[in-house]
Design a protein around this motif. Sequence first.
Motif, PDB file in Angstrom:
ATOM      1  N   LEU A  31      -6.980  19.075 -21.297  1.00 16.28           N
ATOM      2  CA  LEU A  31      -6.672  18.307 -20.091  1.00 16.28           C
ATOM      3  C   LEU A  31      -6.700  19.179 -18.845  1.00 16.28           C
ATOM      4  CD1 LEU A  31      -3.849  15.993 -21.448  1.00 16.28           C
ATOM      5  CD2 LEU A  31      -6.236  15.410 -21.017  1.00 16.28           C
ATOM      6  N   ASP A  32      -6.129  20.371 -18.918  1.00 13.29           N
ATOM      7  CA  ASP A  32      -6.152  21.274 -17.760  1.00 13.29           C
ATOM      8  C   ASP A  32      -7.588  21.633 -17.374  1.00 13.29           C
ATOM      9  OD1 ASP A  32      -3.402  21.222 -17.734  1.00 13.29           O
ATOM     10  OD2 ASP A  32      -3.148  23.240 -18.554  1.00 13.29           O
ATOM     11  N   THR A  33      -8.416  21.865 -18.378  1.00 10.62           N
ATOM     12  CA  THR A  33      -9.815  22.216 -18.129  1.00 10.62           C
ATOM     13  C   THR A  33     -10.565  21.071 -17.467  1.00 10.62           C
ATOM     14  OG1 THR A  33      -9.848  23.771 -19.974  1.00 10.62           O
ATOM     15  CG2 THR A  33     -11.970  22.908 -19.244  1.00 10.62           C
ATOM     16  N   LEU A  34     -10.430  19.870 -18.000  1.00 11.23           N
ATOM     17  CA  LEU A  34     -11.168  18.730 -17.454  1.00 11.23           C
ATOM     18  C   LEU A  34     -10.652  18.324 -16.078  1.00 11.23           C
ATOM     19  CD1 LEU A  34     -11.758  16.615 -20.675  1.00 11.23           C
ATOM     20  CD2 LEU A  34     -13.289  18.244 -19.554  1.00 11.23           C
ATOM     21  N   TYR A  35      -9.339  18.383 -15.865  1.00 17.02           N
ATOM     22  CA  TYR A  35      -8.814  18.084 -14.521  1.00 17.02           C
ATOM     23  C   TYR A  35      -9.225  19.162 -13.522  1.00 17.02           C
ATOM     24  CZ  TYR A  35      -6.195  13.910 -15.684  1.00 17.02           C
ATOM     25  OH  TYR A  35      -5.861  12.634 -16.051  1.00 17.02           O
TER      26      TYR A  35
ATOM     27  N   VAL B 199      -6.210  23.669 -12.402  1.00 17.42           N
ATOM     28  CA  VAL B 199      -5.078  22.767 -12.621  1.00 17.42           C
ATOM     29  C   VAL B 199      -4.419  23.202 -13.927  1.00 17.42           C
ATOM     30  CG1 VAL B 199      -4.380  20.393 -13.131  1.00 17.42           C
ATOM     31  CG2 VAL B 199      -6.176  20.832 -11.433  1.00 17.42           C
ATOM     32  N   GLY B 200      -3.163  23.606 -13.846  1.00 21.55           N
ATOM     33  CA  GLY B 200      -2.424  24.004 -15.033  1.00 21.55           C
ATOM     34  C   GLY B 200      -2.711  25.416 -15.510  1.00 21.55           C
ATOM     35  N   TRP B 201      -3.623  26.098 -14.892  1.00 25.76           N
ATOM     36  CA  TRP B 201      -3.956  27.474 -15.236  1.00 25.76           C
ATOM     37  C   TRP B 201      -3.430  28.377 -14.136  1.00 25.76           C
ATOM     38  CZ3 TRP B 201      -5.867  27.786 -19.965  1.00 25.76           C
ATOM     39  CH2 TRP B 201      -6.679  26.770 -20.470  1.00 25.76           C
ATOM     40  N   ASN B 202      -3.091  29.578 -14.490  1.00 26.74           N
ATOM     41  CA  ASN B 202      -2.631  30.547 -13.498  1.00 26.74           C
ATOM     42  C   ASN B 202      -3.816  31.418 -13.065  1.00 26.74           C
ATOM     43  OD1 ASN B 202      -0.857  31.891 -11.845  1.00 26.74           O
ATOM     44  ND2 ASN B 202      -0.131  33.263 -13.445  1.00 26.74           N
ATOM     45  N   TYR B 203      -4.843  30.753 -12.554  1.00 27.90           N
ATOM     46  CA  TYR B 203      -6.042  31.448 -12.081  1.00 27.90           C
ATOM     47  C   TYR B 203      -6.253  31.119 -10.616  1.00 27.90           C
ATOM     48  CZ  TYR B 203      -7.094  32.405 -16.954  1.00 27.90           C
ATOM     49  OH  TYR B 203      -7.020  32.846 -18.240  1.00 27.90           O
TER      50      TYR B 203
END
Length: 148
Positions: free
Chosen positions: A31-35, A43-47
């Motif tokens: 989900l984080d990847t697709l969003y 989104v949802g990643w600390n990048y």
Amino acid sequence: MANKTLKEWPRRRCGDRDVPEYSSALPRALLDTLYSAKLGRPVGWNYKNMLEVAHHVEASHKEIFQLFLRALTAFRRTDELLASDRTGKWRKKLAVYRQARESGLAEAYKPDMTHATLIKVLFPELTKQGNARSGVGYRRVQGTRVGP
């Protein structure tokens, strides 16, 4: 209860779809990847940027890499990702992936379709691109074919 697979979790009907009842059972990386692909920012990643997300997905989540590439194409993020690739490392990873797919050696990139129904509900744009095996969804950008 932590040892249950997603298929064993209680399910709930959502319209005509069958989805997991517990949100903790949802595939966060997917989900984080697709969003991230949809919104064009992590989104949802600390990048800091999408290029970092792309490198992480290719290195650590190969089972969702094809979906990520399809999402980049569907949400028209491919060009900006390639433009941010100043070192050429992302293009090299795409070339390795493409070569593996074309030679039939892409087993590591085999998509996990456990959450196909969820993806269809949340990201209908990904199902409108056509069949990845037919080549639909691929584009050539500066000599590099990208897509699922």
